[in-house]
Design a protein around this motif. Structure first.
Motif, PDB file in Angstrom:
ATOM      1  N   GLU A 245      -3.840   6.902  -2.098  1.00  0.00           N
ATOM      2  CA  GLU A 245      -3.300   5.621  -1.643  1.00  0.00           C
ATOM      3  C   GLU A 245      -3.651   4.540  -2.648  1.00  0.00           C
ATOM      4  O   GLU A 245      -4.792   4.434  -3.101  1.00  0.00           O
ATOM      5  CB  GLU A 245      -3.852   5.256  -0.263  1.00  0.00           C
ATOM      6  N   TYR A 246      -2.644   3.742  -3.009  1.00  0.00           N
ATOM      7  CA  TYR A 246      -2.822   2.645  -3.955  1.00  0.00           C
ATOM      8  C   TYR A 246      -2.161   1.393  -3.403  1.00  0.00           C
ATOM      9  O   TYR A 246      -1.155   1.461  -2.701  1.00  0.00           O
ATOM     10  CB  TYR A 246      -2.148   2.954  -5.298  1.00  0.00           C
ATOM     11  N   ARG A 247      -2.725   0.254  -3.791  1.00  0.00           N
ATOM     12  CA  ARG A 247      -2.075  -1.028  -3.517  1.00  0.00           C
ATOM     13  C   ARG A 247      -1.655  -1.629  -4.842  1.00  0.00           C
ATOM     14  O   ARG A 247      -2.447  -1.678  -5.784  1.00  0.00           O
ATOM     15  CB  ARG A 247      -3.025  -1.991  -2.799  1.00  0.00           C
TER      16      ARG A 247
ATOM     17  N   TRP B 255       0.886  -1.164   0.000  1.00  0.00           N
ATOM     18  CA  TRP B 255       0.000   0.000   0.000  1.00  0.00           C
ATOM     19  C   TRP B 255       0.920   1.209   0.000  1.00  0.00           C
ATOM     20  O   TRP B 255       1.781   1.327   0.876  1.00  0.00           O
ATOM     21  CB  TRP B 255      -0.895   0.022   1.234  1.00  0.00           C
TER      22      TRP B 255
ATOM     23  N   THR C 287       1.167   5.407  -0.164  1.00  0.00           N
ATOM     24  CA  THR C 287       0.511   6.714  -0.104  1.00  0.00           C
ATOM     25  C   THR C 287       1.405   7.699  -0.844  1.00  0.00           C
ATOM     26  O   THR C 287       2.587   7.837  -0.523  1.00  0.00           O
ATOM     27  CB  THR C 287       0.318   7.168   1.353  1.00  0.00           C
TER      28      THR C 287
ATOM     29  N   TYR D 279       2.467  -2.756   4.338  1.00  0.00           N
ATOM     30  CA  TYR D 279       2.067  -4.065   3.836  1.00  0.00           C
ATOM     31  C   TYR D 279       1.073  -4.667   4.800  1.00  0.00           C
ATOM     32  O   TYR D 279       1.270  -4.601   6.012  1.00  0.00           O
ATOM     33  CB  TYR D 279       3.278  -5.002   3.704  1.00  0.00           C
ATOM     34  N   ASP D 280       0.009  -5.257   4.253  1.00  0.00           N
ATOM     35  CA  ASP D 280      -0.874  -6.068   5.082  1.00  0.00           C
ATOM     36  C   ASP D 280      -0.107  -7.350   5.370  1.00  0.00           C
ATOM     37  O   ASP D 280       0.809  -7.705   4.635  1.00  0.00           O
ATOM     38  CB  ASP D 280      -2.176  -6.390   4.343  1.00  0.00           C
TER      39      ASP D 280
ATOM     40  N   GLY E 216      -8.620   1.682  -5.093  1.00  0.00           N
ATOM     41  CA  GLY E 216      -7.213   1.961  -4.861  1.00  0.00           C
ATOM     42  C   GLY E 216      -6.295   0.815  -5.239  1.00  0.00           C
ATOM     43  O   GLY E 216      -5.149   0.776  -4.807  1.00  0.00           O
ATOM     44  N   LEU E 217      -6.779  -0.121  -6.051  1.00  0.00           N
ATOM     45  CA  LEU E 217      -5.971  -1.264  -6.474  1.00  0.00           C
ATOM     46  C   LEU E 217      -5.361  -0.958  -7.835  1.00  0.00           C
ATOM     47  O   LEU E 217      -6.067  -0.875  -8.840  1.00  0.00           O
ATOM     48  CB  LEU E 217      -6.826  -2.530  -6.524  1.00  0.00           C
TER      49      LEU E 217
END
Length: 161
Positions: free
Chosen positions: A104-106, A92, A94, A157-158, A118-119
């Motif tokens: 914010e993007y992943r 992720w 920002t 990161y998740d 945001g993907l």
């Protein structure tokens, strides 16, 4: 067509598997039954229900073939990178624009991108420019509308997925 990355998150892979299951086990049998019923009504050449149903079956079968092939070639990224201070697949990120606006993007695989959520596809020009960057790095992206400049404000990161 440009070659697409074969990386996908576990959630993205599950979504493709769910779609394949739905199409093959639920949708196709339902449409097949409707085509069977329409065929029983007689003349198929002027039977709109029959013609439309056959078209739907071809579209379902095409998507099933695509999903089956695509799932076989995908690599599920189910672990964090060794260096979580840099931007890699699954991060992720920002970004701060020149105007001070944050986005914010992943970074995800091309099969799961959705900008509204945001993907961002790892194959996109912005994602390619982000790969390997750290917090406070500048990212410059030349677009048809001009040059966009960003600062990497945060990276996270998740755990996995």
């Amino acid at each position: 067509m440009a070659r697409r990355s074969r990386y996908i998150t576990p959630a993205g892979e599950q979504a493709l598997r769910d779609e394949l299951h739905y199409l093959w086990k639920e949708r196709r049998p339902e449409v097949t039954q409707r085509v069977r019923e329409a065929a029983a009504l007689g003349d198929r050449s002027e039977n709109a229900e029959y013609i439309y149903g056959k078209k739907q079956l071809r579209e379902i079968d095409r998507r099933v073939r695509f999903l089956t092939k695509r799932l076989d070639e995908l690599s599920v990224v189910d672990r964090l990178p060794d260096d979580t201070s840099r931007v890699f697949f699954g991060a992720w990120v920002t970004l701060e624009t020149q105007d001070g606006e944050e986005r914010e993007y992943r970074l995800v695989g091309p099969d799961e991108f959705d900008l509204e959520q945001g993907l961002l596809s790892v194959d996109s020009p912005l994602a390619r420019a982000l790969l390997g960057k750290r917090e406070d790095d500048e990212v410059i992206l030349d677009t048809p509308q001009g040059r966009d400049e960003y600062i990497v404000a945060a990276i996270r990161y998740d755990s996995v997925g």
